[in-house]
Design a protein around this motif. Structure first.
Motif, PDB file in Angstrom:
ATOM      1  N   ALA A   4       1.502  -0.972  -0.143  1.00  0.00           N
ATOM      2  CA  ALA A   4      -0.265  -0.093   0.031  1.00  0.00           C
ATOM      3  C   ALA A   4       0.795   1.377  -0.257  1.00  0.00           C
ATOM      4  O   ALA A   4       1.635   1.330   0.813  1.00  0.00           O
ATOM      5  CB  ALA A   4      -1.173   0.282   0.977  1.00  0.00           C
ATOM      6  N   GLU A   5      -0.005   1.966  -0.827  1.00  0.00           N
ATOM      7  CA  GLU A   5       1.772   3.467  -0.314  1.00  0.00           C
ATOM      8  C   GLU A   5       0.312   4.660   0.071  1.00  0.00           C
ATOM      9  O   GLU A   5      -1.045   4.513   0.450  1.00  0.00           O
ATOM     10  CB  GLU A   5       0.985   3.968  -2.160  1.00  0.00           C
ATOM     11  N   ILE A   6       1.580   5.358   1.389  1.00  0.00           N
ATOM     12  CA  ILE A   6      -0.024   6.074   2.024  1.00  0.00           C
ATOM     13  C   ILE A   6       0.417   7.765   1.541  1.00  0.00           C
ATOM     14  O   ILE A   6       1.934   7.755   1.499  1.00  0.00           O
ATOM     15  CB  ILE A   6       1.122   5.416   2.651  1.00  0.00           C
ATOM     16  N   HIS A   7      -0.314   8.843   1.155  1.00  0.00           N
ATOM     17  CA  HIS A   7       0.276  10.141   0.799  1.00  0.00           C
ATOM     18  C   HIS A   7      -0.451  10.763   1.630  1.00  0.00           C
ATOM     19  O   HIS A   7      -1.053  10.465   1.810  1.00  0.00           O
ATOM     20  CB  HIS A   7      -0.740   9.482  -1.230  1.00  0.00           C
ATOM     21  N   ALA A  23      -6.064  14.140   6.551  1.00  0.00           N
ATOM     22  CA  ALA A  23      -4.451  14.157   4.790  1.00  0.00           C
ATOM     23  C   ALA A  23      -4.593  13.088   4.381  1.00  0.00           C
ATOM     24  O   ALA A  23      -3.747  12.937   3.408  1.00  0.00           O
ATOM     25  CB  ALA A  23      -3.743  15.752   5.134  1.00  0.00           C
ATOM     26  N   LEU A  24      -4.519  12.257   5.253  1.00  0.00           N
ATOM     27  CA  LEU A  24      -3.916  10.953   4.863  1.00  0.00           C
ATOM     28  C   LEU A  24      -5.083   9.999   3.672  1.00  0.00           C
ATOM     29  O   LEU A  24      -5.846  10.274   3.242  1.00  0.00           O
ATOM     30  CB  LEU A  24      -3.494   9.578   5.381  1.00  0.00           C
ATOM     31  N   THR A  25      -4.529   9.830   2.725  1.00  0.00           N
ATOM     32  CA  THR A  25      -4.765   8.670   1.187  1.00  0.00           C
ATOM     33  C   THR A  25      -3.680   7.795   1.134  1.00  0.00           C
ATOM     34  O   THR A  25      -3.076   7.362   1.320  1.00  0.00           O
ATOM     35  CB  THR A  25      -5.677   9.766  -0.195  1.00  0.00           C
ATOM     36  N   TYR A  26      -5.073   6.678   0.887  1.00  0.00           N
ATOM     37  CA  TYR A  26      -3.780   5.198   0.360  1.00  0.00           C
ATOM     38  C   TYR A  26      -4.199   5.106  -1.077  1.00  0.00           C
ATOM     39  O   TYR A  26      -5.841   4.617  -1.279  1.00  0.00           O
ATOM     40  CB  TYR A  26      -4.922   4.122   1.493  1.00  0.00           C
ATOM     41  N   ASP A  27      -3.346   4.040  -1.130  1.00  0.00           N
ATOM     42  CA  ASP A  27      -3.529   3.406  -2.698  1.00  0.00           C
ATOM     43  C   ASP A  27      -3.466   1.665  -2.979  1.00  0.00           C
ATOM     44  O   ASP A  27      -2.179   1.767  -1.875  1.00  0.00           O
ATOM     45  CB  ASP A  27      -3.150   3.462  -4.362  1.00  0.00           C
ATOM     46  N   VAL A  28      -3.469   1.037  -2.973  1.00  0.00           N
ATOM     47  CA  VAL A  28      -2.815  -0.272  -2.924  1.00  0.00           C
ATOM     48  C   VAL A  28      -2.430  -0.414  -4.295  1.00  0.00           C
ATOM     49  O   VAL A  28      -2.865   0.010  -4.922  1.00  0.00           O
ATOM     50  CB  VAL A  28      -4.158  -1.541  -3.078  1.00  0.00           C
ATOM     51  N   CYS A  29      -1.074  -1.021  -4.334  1.00  0.00           N
ATOM     52  CA  CYS A  29       0.097  -0.820  -5.527  1.00  0.00           C
ATOM     53  C   CYS A  29       0.455  -1.718  -5.861  1.00  0.00           C
ATOM     54  O   CYS A  29       0.252  -3.321  -4.747  1.00  0.00           O
ATOM     55  CB  CYS A  29       1.049   0.171  -4.855  1.00  0.00           C
ATOM     56  N   GLU A  30       1.246  -2.549  -7.167  1.00  0.00           N
ATOM     57  CA  GLU A  30       2.244  -3.872  -7.759  1.00  0.00           C
ATOM     58  C   GLU A  30       2.806  -3.781  -7.024  1.00  0.00           C
ATOM     59  O   GLU A  30       4.121  -2.563  -6.479  1.00  0.00           O
ATOM     60  CB  GLU A  30       1.795  -3.833  -8.870  1.00  0.00           C
ATOM     61  N   VAL A  31       3.371  -5.011  -6.850  1.00  0.00           N
ATOM     62  CA  VAL A  31       4.665  -5.207  -6.092  1.00  0.00           C
ATOM     63  C   VAL A  31       5.604  -5.850  -7.516  1.00  0.00           C
ATOM     64  O   VAL A  31       5.193  -6.654  -7.973  1.00  0.00           O
ATOM     65  CB  VAL A  31       4.861  -5.936  -5.518  1.00  0.00           C
ATOM     66  N   ALA A  32       6.874  -5.127  -7.935  1.00  0.00           N
ATOM     67  CA  ALA A  32       7.158  -5.930  -9.023  1.00  0.00           C
ATOM     68  C   ALA A  32       7.957  -7.196  -9.042  1.00  0.00           C
ATOM     69  O   ALA A  32       7.909  -7.839  -7.711  1.00  0.00           O
ATOM     70  CB  ALA A  32       8.155  -4.555  -9.447  1.00  0.00           C
ATOM     71  N   ASP A  33       7.333  -7.241  -9.740  1.00  0.00           N
ATOM     72  CA  ASP A  33       7.921  -9.520  -9.882  1.00  0.00           C
ATOM     73  C   ASP A  33       9.521  -9.457  -9.426  1.00  0.00           C
ATOM     74  O   ASP A  33       9.347 -10.406  -8.331  1.00  0.00           O
ATOM     75  CB  ASP A  33       8.122  -9.841 -11.672  1.00  0.00           C
ATOM     76  N   ASP A  34      10.197  -9.192  -9.267  1.00  0.00           N
ATOM     77  CA  ASP A  34      11.410  -9.379  -9.143  1.00  0.00           C
ATOM     78  C   ASP A  34      11.642  -8.658  -7.645  1.00  0.00           C
ATOM     79  O   ASP A  34      12.109  -9.870  -6.784  1.00  0.00           O
ATOM     80  CB  ASP A  34      12.514  -8.409  -9.719  1.00  0.00           C
TER      81      ASP A  34
END
Length: 116
Positions: A4-7, A23-34
């Motif tokens: 998760a990204e915390i903005h 003031a916080l927003t969140y996004d789930v983010c992808e994890v790079a394959d490597d």
């Protein structure tokens, strides 16, 4: 695995995210394959702010603290699988000064928190 990204939406929350929850927003983010391969191919350690910790390596798990952190992760994974391995777009986060809540599909469907 997910991340998760915390903005931080305010100057004070960039210094200490706990100081301005609104003031916080969140996004789930992808994890790079490597990165995923590196993490899954080695020991995994987790720590929580309450002092709980867990370490998994070579098929065994050690955990201690005020709650069983690894057990909470396993419960979250079970919930994830039982709900058809939902994509990140199905998750949301509600954050206020009083509560932080992760939900699936709708704010009324809170994801259970790991228990002590």
């Amino acid at each position: 695995m997910f991340a998760a990204e915390i903005h931080a939406g305010s100057d004070i929350s960039r210094v200490d995210w706990r100081s301005d929850y609104d003031a916080l927003t969140y996004d789930v983010c992808e994890v790079a394959d490597d990165v995923r391969a590196g993490v899954l191919g080695s020991a995994v350690e987790m720590w929580a702010v309450d002092g709980a910790w867990a370490r998994s390596e070579d098929g065994s798990v050690r955990q201690a603290g005020p709650r069983l952190l690894w057990d909470a992760v396993e419960a979250a994974h079970t919930l994830y699988v039982e709900n058809g391995r939902p994509g990140r777009e199905r998750f949301g986060v509600t954050v206020t000064a009083q509560v932080q809540r992760i939900w699936l599909d709708a704010p009324s469907r809170s994801v259970p928190r790991g228990q002590s």
